[in-house]
Write an enzyme that holds these catalytic residues in place. Structure first.
Site, PDB file in Angstrom:
ATOM      1  N   CYS A 180       0.826  -1.219   0.000  1.00  0.00           N
ATOM      2  CA  CYS A 180       0.000   0.000   0.000  1.00  0.00           C
ATOM      3  C   CYS A 180       0.857   1.265   0.000  1.00  0.00           C
ATOM      4  O   CYS A 180       0.653   2.161  -0.821  1.00  0.00           O
ATOM      5  CB  CYS A 180      -0.945  -0.004   1.199  1.00  0.00           C
ATOM      6  SG  CYS A 180      -2.223  -1.288   1.118  1.00  0.00           S
ATOM      7  N   HIS A 181       1.823   1.331   0.938  1.00  0.00           N
ATOM      8  CA  HIS A 181       2.631   2.549   1.052  1.00  0.00           C
ATOM      9  C   HIS A 181       4.120   2.259   1.251  1.00  0.00           C
ATOM     10  O   HIS A 181       4.883   3.149   1.608  1.00  0.00           O
ATOM     11  CB  HIS A 181       2.119   3.418   2.202  1.00  0.00           C
ATOM     12  CG  HIS A 181       0.685   3.825   2.033  1.00  0.00           C
ATOM     13  ND1 HIS A 181      -0.347   3.134   2.614  1.00  0.00           N
ATOM     14  CD2 HIS A 181       0.130   4.833   1.315  1.00  0.00           C
ATOM     15  CE1 HIS A 181      -1.502   3.702   2.274  1.00  0.00           C
ATOM     16  NE2 HIS A 181      -1.242   4.723   1.487  1.00  0.00           N
ATOM     17  N   GLY A 182       4.506   1.001   1.037  1.00  0.00           N
ATOM     18  CA  GLY A 182       5.935   0.696   0.997  1.00  0.00           C
ATOM     19  C   GLY A 182       6.631   0.521   2.327  1.00  0.00           C
ATOM     20  O   GLY A 182       7.806   0.898   2.454  1.00  0.00           O
TER      21      GLY A 182
END
Length: 215
Positions: A180-182
């Protein structure tokens, strides 16, 4: 004798026309019939009003009783709905057979609607988890603080950033990666890189022979 008769006649003078009229009016008045006021209609109206008022009081009281009964039923229903059923209690814990998980592999089980990661770690992974410098960690925790048995890592599979589910055996540190956001987690589930502020959460669990009971 004449003087006496004269005096008597003087005393009984004829009545004037006005006096006769007054006496006549008095006699007529005395003969007239006065009507006693009839209160039947008033009493009937009062009785009707009392009956109506009594009925209104009765209805208010009855509605109050019905409302109380309804409120009691609602409370009892609410309380009974809060009582945990056998199915709910069963979902509060999940039992996993560890013998079915190969060395170096992950399994994902569902517990209370949440994914739980169970990793059967290799000796190399255990050594790697214990060799990390605590000063390099965003949320410092030793591996020993996160496991009960070094070969079994058990944690919630929910990224601590925004709640996505990380991918196993991925990322820059050989652990888990959140697409999703690393966010990157190491083989102990500790945050090493990315926006997640905390390590993956460890749920309550206990071992029972070759099984683990989560919850």
């Amino acid at each position: 004798m004449l003087g006496i008769r004269s005096s008597v006649k003087t005393c009984f003078k004829p009545m004037s026309l006005t006096s006769k009229r007054l006496i006549s009016q008095s006699l007529l008045a005395s003969k007239s019939t006065y009507r006693t006021p009839n209160f039947d209609d008033v009493l009937k109206e009062n009785n009707d009003a009392d009956k109506g008022r009594s009925y209104a009081y009765f209805m208010v009281g009855a509605m109050g009783l019905l409302s109380s009964a309804g409120a009691k039923s609602t409370v009892e229903t609410f309380i009974s709905s809060m009582t945990a059923t056998a199915d709910v209690l069963a979902m509060a814990k999940v039992e996993v057979n560890l013998a079915a998980i190969p060395l170096g592999k992950n399994v994902v089980v569902k517990w209370q609607g949440k994914p739980v990661f169970i990793r059967h770690r290799t000796p190399h992974e255990i050594q790697e988890a214990n060799s990390v410098d605590m000063s390099a960690l965003k949320d410092p925790q030793t591996d020993a603080d996160r496991v009960k048995d070094p070969q079994w890592l058990i944690m919630l599979g929910i990224c601590t950033h925004l709640g996505c589910v990380p991918i196993g055996e991925a990322g820059d540190f050989g652990g888990w990666f959140c697409p999703c956001h690393g966010s990157h987690y190491d083989i102990s589930g500790r945050i090493r890189k990315g926006p997640a502020p905390l390590n993956l959460e460890i749920p309550a669990y206990e071992f029972d022979g070759d099984k683990v009971i989560v919850g």
